[in-house]
Design a protein around this motif. Sequence first.
Motif, PDB file in Angstrom:
ATOM      1  N   TRP A 211       1.618   1.841  -3.436  1.00 36.72           N
ATOM      2  CA  TRP A 211       0.353   2.151  -4.079  1.00 36.72           C
ATOM      3  C   TRP A 211       0.257   3.853  -3.976  1.00 36.72           C
ATOM      4  O   TRP A 211       0.230   4.558  -4.946  1.00 36.72           O
ATOM      5  CB  TRP A 211      -0.767   1.754  -3.721  1.00 36.72           C
ATOM      6  CG  TRP A 211      -1.884   2.164  -4.370  1.00 36.72           C
ATOM      7  CD1 TRP A 211      -2.740   1.824  -5.424  1.00 36.72           C
ATOM      8  CD2 TRP A 211      -2.863   3.159  -3.716  1.00 36.72           C
ATOM      9  NE1 TRP A 211      -3.706   2.586  -5.621  1.00 36.72           N
ATOM     10  CE2 TRP A 211      -3.805   3.556  -4.498  1.00 36.72           C
ATOM     11  CE3 TRP A 211      -3.140   3.944  -2.529  1.00 36.72           C
ATOM     12  CZ2 TRP A 211      -4.933   4.152  -4.284  1.00 36.72           C
ATOM     13  CZ3 TRP A 211      -3.949   4.938  -2.360  1.00 36.72           C
ATOM     14  CH2 TRP A 211      -4.769   5.061  -3.041  1.00 36.72           C
TER      15      TRP A 211
ATOM     16  N   ASN B 170       0.886  -1.261  -0.290  1.00 34.34           N
ATOM     17  CA  ASN B 170      -0.197   0.126  -0.123  1.00 34.34           C
ATOM     18  C   ASN B 170       0.703   1.232   0.040  1.00 34.34           C
ATOM     19  O   ASN B 170       0.504   2.245  -0.645  1.00 34.34           O
ATOM     20  CB  ASN B 170      -0.888   0.063   1.273  1.00 34.34           C
ATOM     21  CG  ASN B 170      -2.147   1.016   1.149  1.00 34.34           C
ATOM     22  OD1 ASN B 170      -2.930   0.918   0.073  1.00 34.34           O
ATOM     23  ND2 ASN B 170      -2.091   2.072   1.900  1.00 34.34           N
TER      24      ASN B 170
ATOM     25  N   GLY C 230       1.333   5.829  -7.053  1.00 32.64           N
ATOM     26  CA  GLY C 230      -0.092   6.311  -7.665  1.00 32.64           C
ATOM     27  C   GLY C 230      -0.013   7.696  -7.634  1.00 32.64           C
ATOM     28  O   GLY C 230      -0.597   8.358  -8.646  1.00 32.64           O
TER      29      GLY C 230
ATOM     30  N   ASP D 281      -1.368  -1.746 -14.691  1.00 38.12           N
ATOM     31  CA  ASP D 281      -1.261  -0.616 -13.880  1.00 38.12           C
ATOM     32  C   ASP D 281      -1.392   0.725 -14.708  1.00 38.12           C
ATOM     33  O   ASP D 281      -0.914   0.581 -15.999  1.00 38.12           O
ATOM     34  CB  ASP D 281      -0.024  -0.508 -13.101  1.00 38.12           C
ATOM     35  CG  ASP D 281       0.120  -1.782 -12.159  1.00 38.12           C
ATOM     36  OD1 ASP D 281      -1.060  -2.307 -12.005  1.00 38.12           O
ATOM     37  OD2 ASP D 281       1.309  -2.057 -11.497  1.00 38.12           O
TER      38      ASP D 281
ATOM     39  N   THR E 138      -7.488   0.164  -5.688  1.00 41.30           N
ATOM     40  CA  THR E 138      -6.210  -0.891  -5.516  1.00 41.30           C
ATOM     41  C   THR E 138      -5.568  -0.542  -4.579  1.00 41.30           C
ATOM     42  O   THR E 138      -4.355  -0.996  -4.429  1.00 41.30           O
ATOM     43  CB  THR E 138      -5.464  -1.022  -6.916  1.00 41.30           C
ATOM     44  OG1 THR E 138      -5.260   0.299  -7.375  1.00 41.30           O
ATOM     45  CG2 THR E 138      -6.450  -1.998  -7.950  1.00 41.30           C
ATOM     46  N   GLY E 139      -5.874   0.577  -3.788  1.00 42.66           N
ATOM     47  CA  GLY E 139      -5.255   1.144  -2.551  1.00 42.66           C
ATOM     48  C   GLY E 139      -5.996   1.908  -1.634  1.00 42.66           C
ATOM     49  O   GLY E 139      -7.109   2.528  -2.154  1.00 42.66           O
TER      50      GLY E 139
END
Length: 301
Positions: free
Chosen positions: A73, A70, A77, A191, A108-109
């Motif tokens: 991410w 995470n 991200g 991704d 996704t996080g």
Amino acid sequence: MPRIASVAPVLPEHASSQEAIAAELGPLVTADPAQRALLERLHASAGVRTRRTALPLAAYRDLGDFGAANDAWIREGTALAAEAATRALDRAGLAPDEVDFLLFTSVTGVSAPSLDAALVPALGMRADVKRLPSFGLGCVAGAAGLARVADYLVGHPDDVGLLISVELCSLTLQRDDASVGNLVATGLFGDGAAAAVLVGDRRGEALAADAAPLGPEIVGSRSALYPDTVNAIGWEVGATGFRIVLSAEVPAAVERHIAAGVDGLLGEHGLDRTDVDLWIAHPGGPKVIDAFGSRIRAARR
């Protein structure tokens, strides 16, 4: 009507062939040779040749627990989201401080504050920008996000809306999970991030007067919850993070329900499927897009 002023997709720099991904992830997912062989067959039949990942492929061997994934991410991200937003605003000829409404979506996080809060000062948006983070919409998030930003702009015709979506599916990798859902998911999802700039009626007129190219109007949207599909696709959240829930019910649900939803939306605008020249779908894989295509074609005969 609100208009889409620009769209900007962004992919991570790390690209790998499907064969390389299967070879790297196989030992992490299962030690059973028979299950490894099944994973390789599923990857080979997924219809995907190349995927992008947030991290170099070898980094997934030692990625660590849910917390470490995470953290990655959040880091990766945020960077991808910032790049997508910057590109989209540049293409629309707008500055970050002209954004009035920001919708951020991911499944996704997690982070609190959400990633969009970090983007506001990083990109130079105004402190009073209206933010709406969203979690849980999954594959439909892009379409739903466009609809919700458009709804906002109907009531704020002078405003600028920004939609940002980030999905880093590779960081949800589940080790030692040879379930069919996990084997399929490791062969389908990649991704990336994307951003879209939307403008209200009056803001669009002003941009058009300055010769800025504008995209299509958003004239309507429609949502539907399909009955008895709560366990068809989603996450089971536990100590190891996001464990995929992915059943064979997904393409069957599309076959049963998509026609009524599409016909209902088009009918509200005096249209039917024969009036549509281009369809854009966000499928979960070849079987889902085949189900969508078969129902659309069936209605056009």
